[in-house]
Design a protein around this motif. Structure first.
Motif, mmCIF file in Angstrom:
data_model
loop_
_atom_site.group_PDB
_atom_site.id
_atom_site.type_symbol
_atom_site.label_atom_id
_atom_site.label_comp_id
_atom_site.label_asym_id
_atom_site.label_seq_id
_atom_site.Cartn_x
_atom_site.Cartn_y
_atom_site.Cartn_z
ATOM 1 N N GLY A 133 0.805 -1.362 0.001
ATOM 2 C CA GLY A 133 0.058 -0.022 -0.014
ATOM 3 C C GLY A 133 0.802 1.241 0.061
ATOM 4 O O GLY A 133 2.185 1.100 0.344
ATOM 5 N N ALA A 134 0.098 2.360 -0.179
ATOM 6 C CA ALA A 134 0.926 3.465 -0.362
ATOM 7 C C ALA A 134 0.020 4.791 0.165
ATOM 8 O O ALA A 134 -1.145 4.823 -0.289
ATOM 9 C CB ALA A 134 1.502 3.927 -1.982
ATOM 10 N N ILE A 135 0.548 5.477 0.956
ATOM 11 C CA ILE A 135 -0.164 6.675 1.484
ATOM 12 C C ILE A 135 0.516 8.233 0.944
ATOM 13 O O ILE A 135 1.562 8.071 1.178
ATOM 14 C CB ILE A 135 -0.292 6.896 2.998
ATOM 15 N N LEU A 136 -0.253 8.829 0.170
ATOM 16 C CA LEU A 136 0.106 10.002 -0.384
ATOM 17 C C LEU A 136 -0.485 11.057 0.689
ATOM 18 O O LEU A 136 -1.360 11.276 0.951
ATOM 19 C CB LEU A 136 -0.400 10.299 -1.513
ATOM 20 N N ARG A 137 0.573 11.972 1.017
ATOM 21 C CA ARG A 137 0.180 13.217 1.870
ATOM 22 C C ARG A 137 0.647 14.619 1.048
ATOM 23 O O ARG A 137 1.776 14.840 0.781
ATOM 24 C CB ARG A 137 0.973 13.193 3.183
ATOM 25 N N GLY A 138 -0.286 15.279 0.915
ATOM 26 C CA GLY A 138 0.011 16.725 0.075
ATOM 27 C C GLY A 138 -0.306 17.692 1.107
ATOM 28 O O GLY A 138 0.023 17.685 2.272
ATOM 29 N N GLU A 139 -0.503 19.028 0.561
ATOM 30 C CA GLU A 139 -0.637 19.960 1.139
ATOM 31 C C GLU A 139 -1.965 20.273 2.204
ATOM 32 O O GLU A 139 -2.760 19.611 1.890
ATOM 33 C CB GLU A 139 -0.416 21.522 0.306
ATOM 34 N N ALA A 140 -1.787 20.764 3.165
ATOM 35 C CA ALA A 140 -2.707 20.929 4.061
ATOM 36 C C ALA A 140 -3.483 19.614 4.666
ATOM 37 O O ALA A 140 -4.704 19.605 4.815
ATOM 38 C CB ALA A 140 -4.235 21.975 3.329
ATOM 39 N N GLY A 141 -2.710 18.617 4.780
ATOM 40 C CA GLY A 141 -3.129 17.333 5.241
ATOM 41 C C GLY A 141 -3.690 16.507 4.502
ATOM 42 O O GLY A 141 -4.460 15.391 4.964
ATOM 43 N N ALA A 142 -3.951 16.748 3.009
ATOM 44 C CA ALA A 142 -4.761 15.940 2.233
ATOM 45 C C ALA A 142 -4.017 14.679 1.903
ATOM 46 O O ALA A 142 -2.770 14.529 1.910
ATOM 47 C CB ALA A 142 -5.007 16.623 1.004
ATOM 48 N N THR A 143 -4.719 13.395 1.948
ATOM 49 C CA THR A 143 -4.381 12.175 1.901
ATOM 50 C C THR A 143 -5.142 11.450 1.010
ATOM 51 O O THR A 143 -6.130 11.403 0.830
ATOM 52 C CB THR A 143 -4.225 11.475 3.242
#
Length: 559
Positions: A133-143
């Motif tokens: 699995g992969a978890i992507l984390r962007g700006e402002a806590g978006a996942t």
């Protein structure tokens, strides 16, 4: 002299060994891998070598492993030299000392080294059954959660839900956390390089380039790439059964909740969420076929067992769950629905479990061969003789892909996969068999297949109501065995589980359970003319008719 061992080549020439070890004697040149489960490369410094006698290494950065090394735990040293991964065989410590505050260990000298050629852009591809699995984390806590498809030292490819497009719209690097089955986690910064959308599967394949990797991250990437390729070879068509499994893919040590593309999707029932595990396998198997692979025998067996387990646990919940997989490809949804309805239809019969399993397996995959023919054929509102002949090729294409499934009953496969599209009057395909040449399982499968197909939208017509489907089958006894049509109607009723029904008081509800008389016993209210989703309303159980009135009509909804 070089000798192949797994996917490495053995180097035994003393001069070559000395030269390779010299290349590892530099800060960041070597890592240490303990001979124990869940071990990952640790940073050490190879200080010097005494050819044919000993190696000297500084383990100050990981001094906590000193006790295990003193007790005789084996380890390997590994590193990268000119595009090749180099490793020692298992070594052991012979002495240790403290020098100017540094923790120095002396160990055995390797009798040989092993090296594996690596291009910088080499990508180790995950095969069926290998889930990372992969978890992507962007700006402002978006996942967003997704699935790893391949990995290299420079980047990776992930499969993500279509909704990930918003997170990827920023030009800034994002954080990717890879989550291996044994609980190992790896975090790295990356930038999206290319994207390929798949509207049918509501997914996107995204290639990422890693950014700013430090020496420790590079060491771990070397290790992960090697372990993925080693495990992939175990899953290959002619896998070496003696090959040691990678510990990265053993167990679920740290995964109380599975990470992956489907993990964050909402489903209206717990059974639907569990069934999506089987759907995920079929989806991946479809892609494997399209990439030139065959049907994975082990994975098909494992997921057929899972389907039978779910059926034995709660058949009614499973029947409703087949109507709740709207995010899956049509070929996957149809295959699962046919498999579950066949299992339900033979439930209580004298068929042995291995026959039921073969039925479920064959039905699950019976239409996947359509993924190997032109997409234009599947989306066409009508087909001429040539197009129809091309479409029929999906059957022999799938039969060839099933050749490696030795455990699967050849008779059941022939009856279901080859016989499901045949008709009593010989008007079906691929062989045009009819009458006495059609087995009972073929006759049964044909009825189940047609009922499910007619209840779904097609390019040339919308979904049919169930009563219209029944009338069509009963009015064509020359094509469909009337005995099996009647058994189907008796088993599933005029208001089957998974039907959207309008009641006398005007309310709409999904039928989830029936009583012994075939009347609604459990329904879930809804205002939406769409497949079952997370926004369903109140669940009514018991005397449903007393509250809502009689069912007036089914509202055909293609799911």
């Amino acid at each position: 002299m070089a000798q192949a061992q797994e996917d490495f080549v053995r180097v035994g020439n003393p001069a070559d060994i000395e030269s390779l070890l010299d290349a590892l004697i530099q800060p960041g040149g070597a890592s240490l891998l303990l001979d124990q489960p869940e071990s990952t490369p640790l940073p050490v410094v190879l200080m010097e070598q005494v050819p044919a006698k000993s190696l000297v290494m500084d383990i100050t950065a990981v001094r906590e492993i000193g006790g295990e090394l003193k007790r005789g735990l084996g380890f390997r040293l590994l590193g990268q030299i000119q595009g090749k991964i180099v490793r020692t065989p298992l070594l052991k410590t012979v002495d240790s000392e403290i020098v100017d505050g540094r923790v120095v260990f002396h160990c055995e000298y390797p009798l040989y080294l092993e090296e594996m050629q690596r291009r910088e852009a080499f990508r180790a591809r995950l095969r069926l059954g290998m889930e990372v699995g992969a978890i992507l984390r962007g700006e402002a806590g978006a996942t967003v959660q997704g699935d790893l498809k391949d990995l290299s030292q420079q980047g990776c490819q992930l499969e993500l839900p279509a909704s990930a497009a918003t997170l990827l719209s920023s030009a800034a690097p994002i954080e990717i956390e890879l989550c291996f089955p044994n609980g190992t986690r790896f975090v790295v910064k990356a930038t999206a390089c290319h994207t390929v959308a798949d509207s049918d599967r509501q997914t996107m394949r995204v290639g990422f380039r890693f950014e700013g990797c430090n020496a420790e991250q590079e060491r771990k990437l070397w290790f992960f790439v090697h372990e993925i390729e080693r495990e992939s070879l175990r899953h290959a068509e002619e896998a070496d059964v003696g090959r040691r499994p990678s510990m990265l893919f053993q167990g679920q040590a740290a995964a109380s909740v599975r990470v992956g593309r489907r993990n964050l999707l909402s489903y209206p029932t717990p059974m639907a969420r569990r069934l999506t595990r089987v759907a995920g396998y079929l989806d991946a198997q479809l892609l494997e076929l399209q990439q030139g692979g065959g049907i994975d025998s082990v994975q098909l067996s494992r997921h057929a067992d899972m389907l039978l387990m779910l059926a034995d646990e709660d058949m009614e919940a499973l029947l409703f769950a087949t109507r709740c997989l709207g995010r899956e490809p049509l070929l996957v949804r149809h295959g699962l629905a046919v498999a579950v309805h066949i299992v339900a239809l033979v439930n209580g019969s004298t068929l042995a479990r291995d026959v039921r399993k073969a039925l479920a397996s064959s039905a699950m995959v019976h239409d996947l061969g359509k993924g190997l023919v032109s997409c234009d054929l599947l989306s066409a509102a009508s087909l001429d003789a040539g197009g129809y002949a091309q479409l029929q090729m999906h059957v022999p294409l799938l039969m060839r892909a099933l050749a490696g499934c030795q455990w699967l009953s050849a008779g059941v496969v022939k009856a279901v996969v080859e016989g499901i599209n045949e008709r009593l009057d010989g008007s079906g395909y691929p062989a045009g068999h009819g009458g006495d040449r059609l087995q009972e399982l073929s006759r049964m499968s044909a009825v189940v297949d047609v009922v499910d197909a007619m209840r779904r939208d097609r390019p040339d017509r919308p979904a049919w109501r169930i009563d219209a489907v029944y009338r069509h089958l009963l009015s064509h006894p020359s094509q469909f065995d009337p005995r099996w049509v009647k058994r189907y109607i008796q088993c599933f009723g005029l208001r089957p589980i998974g039907s959207l029904v309008r009641f006398a008081n005007g309310d709409m509800a999904w039928i989830q359970r029936l009583d012994q008389q075939g009347k609604p016993f459990q329904v879930q209210l809804t205002d939406a003319l769409e497949p079952p989703g997370e926004a369903l309303g109140e669940v009514l159980r018991g005397n449903v008719i007393a509250r809502l009135g009689e069912p007036i009509e089914e509202i055909p909804i293609s799911t």
